[in-house]
Design a protein around this motif. Sequence first.
Motif, PDB file in Angstrom:
ATOM      1  N   ALA A  47       0.795  -1.233   0.000  1.00  0.00           N
ATOM      2  CA  ALA A  47       0.000   0.000   0.000  1.00  0.00           C
ATOM      3  C   ALA A  47       0.827   1.283   0.000  1.00  0.00           C
ATOM      4  N   PRO A  48       1.928   1.400   0.766  1.00  0.00           N
ATOM      5  CA  PRO A  48       2.641   2.684   0.737  1.00  0.00           C
ATOM      6  C   PRO A  48       3.254   3.001  -0.624  1.00  0.00           C
ATOM      7  N   TYR A  49       3.644   1.976  -1.355  1.00  0.00           N
ATOM      8  CA  TYR A  49       4.233   2.221  -2.674  1.00  0.00           C
ATOM      9  C   TYR A  49       3.187   2.711  -3.661  1.00  0.00           C
ATOM     10  N   VAL A  50       1.967   2.225  -3.512  1.00  0.00           N
ATOM     11  CA  VAL A  50       0.892   2.582  -4.438  1.00  0.00           C
ATOM     12  C   VAL A  50       0.251   3.907  -4.057  1.00  0.00           C
ATOM     13  N   MET A  51       0.074   4.134  -2.751  1.00  0.00           N
ATOM     14  CA  MET A  51      -0.637   5.330  -2.302  1.00  0.00           C
ATOM     15  C   MET A  51       0.271   6.555  -2.187  1.00  0.00           C
ATOM     16  N   LEU A  52       1.505   6.351  -1.787  1.00  0.00           N
ATOM     17  CA  LEU A  52       2.442   7.460  -1.590  1.00  0.00           C
ATOM     18  C   LEU A  52       3.483   7.426  -2.709  1.00  0.00           C
ATOM     19  N   LYS A  54       4.801   9.942  -4.485  1.00  0.00           N
ATOM     20  CA  LYS A  54       5.675  11.092  -4.684  1.00  0.00           C
ATOM     21  C   LYS A  54       7.125  10.676  -4.446  1.00  0.00           C
ATOM     22  N   GLY A  55       7.971  10.947  -5.437  1.00  0.00           N
ATOM     23  CA  GLY A  55       9.380  10.607  -5.341  1.00  0.00           C
ATOM     24  C   GLY A  55       9.706   9.180  -5.758  1.00  0.00           C
ATOM     25  N   ARG A  56       8.732   8.429  -6.159  1.00  0.00           N
ATOM     26  CA  ARG A  56       8.966   7.048  -6.597  1.00  0.00           C
ATOM     27  C   ARG A  56       8.964   6.995  -8.121  1.00  0.00           C
ATOM     28  N   SER A  78       7.603   7.053 -16.639  1.00  0.00           N
ATOM     29  CA  SER A  78       6.834   8.263 -16.903  1.00  0.00           C
ATOM     30  C   SER A  78       7.203   9.375 -15.938  1.00  0.00           C
ATOM     31  N   SER A  79       7.937   9.037 -14.881  1.00  0.00           N
ATOM     32  CA  SER A  79       8.374  10.066 -13.935  1.00  0.00           C
ATOM     33  C   SER A  79       9.731  10.592 -14.381  1.00  0.00           C
ATOM     34  N   PRO A  80       9.968  11.896 -14.214  1.00  0.00           N
ATOM     35  CA  PRO A  80      11.227  12.478 -14.663  1.00  0.00           C
ATOM     36  C   PRO A  80      12.403  11.955 -13.833  1.00  0.00           C
ATOM     37  N   GLY A  81      13.493  11.645 -14.532  1.00  0.00           N
ATOM     38  CA  GLY A  81      14.707  11.185 -13.863  1.00  0.00           C
ATOM     39  C   GLY A  81      14.679   9.741 -13.434  1.00  0.00           C
ATOM     40  N   VAL A 104       2.458   1.123 -13.304  1.00  0.00           N
ATOM     41  CA  VAL A 104       3.107   0.539 -12.130  1.00  0.00           C
ATOM     42  C   VAL A 104       3.949   1.585 -11.399  1.00  0.00           C
ATOM     43  N   VAL A 105       4.299   1.233 -10.174  1.00  0.00           N
ATOM     44  CA  VAL A 105       5.247   1.992  -9.362  1.00  0.00           C
ATOM     45  C   VAL A 105       6.337   1.015  -8.963  1.00  0.00           C
ATOM     46  N   MET A 106       7.576   1.441  -9.088  1.00  0.00           N
ATOM     47  CA  MET A 106       8.699   0.570  -8.747  1.00  0.00           C
ATOM     48  C   MET A 106       8.951   0.597  -7.246  1.00  0.00           C
ATOM     49  N   LYS A 107       9.185  -0.578  -6.667  1.00  0.00           N
ATOM     50  CA  LYS A 107       9.618  -0.631  -5.271  1.00  0.00           C
ATOM     51  C   LYS A 107      11.069  -0.188  -5.233  1.00  0.00           C
TER      52      LYS A 107
END
Length: 167
Positions: A47-52, A54-56, A78-81, A104-107
């Motif tokens: 959940a923290p990776y999906v909900m928070l 910012k910066g991921r 899709s996120s810069p950098g 997706v969001v990377m761990k």
Amino acid sequence: MIPAMSASARSSRQASVAALRFGRLAAMGAVAALILIAGVWGSWKTAPYVMLTKGRERGTIEVTRCEGDVCTGPFTPSSPGASVPDRVVIEKTVAVRKGRTYAVVMKPGGEVAVRSGPAGVLYAWVPMGGALLLASVVVAGGLRRTRVAWVMALSGAALLTAAFAAL
């Protein structure tokens, strides 16, 4: 005929009944709390990776290969950098199919990705939905709080149904 109980016998019986009632409430309350804590613990793994986010590192993965419990494919950030790992792995579920693209969001510190967006948030909280359903039975039967139990059961069922529909 039963002889009348003396006042001291009556008060000691009432005290023992009160102690048993308190013990039952304490035990069932502890069991219900433990079930809910386990649900949060199980959900908080992703959940923290999906909900928070910012910066991921965020992006998409196109699933090209599935083996066993995982699927792999190329990652498009899709996120810069964001750095592009050589290989990205996503958990194989009934909702992940070969040839489809998922947000997706990377761990951090690895190649493991988790689904993002509304579907990812709902899927992350599925263990909590199950815990709500299970704890509602304990609350209704052990604590005798049927209204609270109904609210918990309906909340858990709504969460599981929403996750099923979103995936």
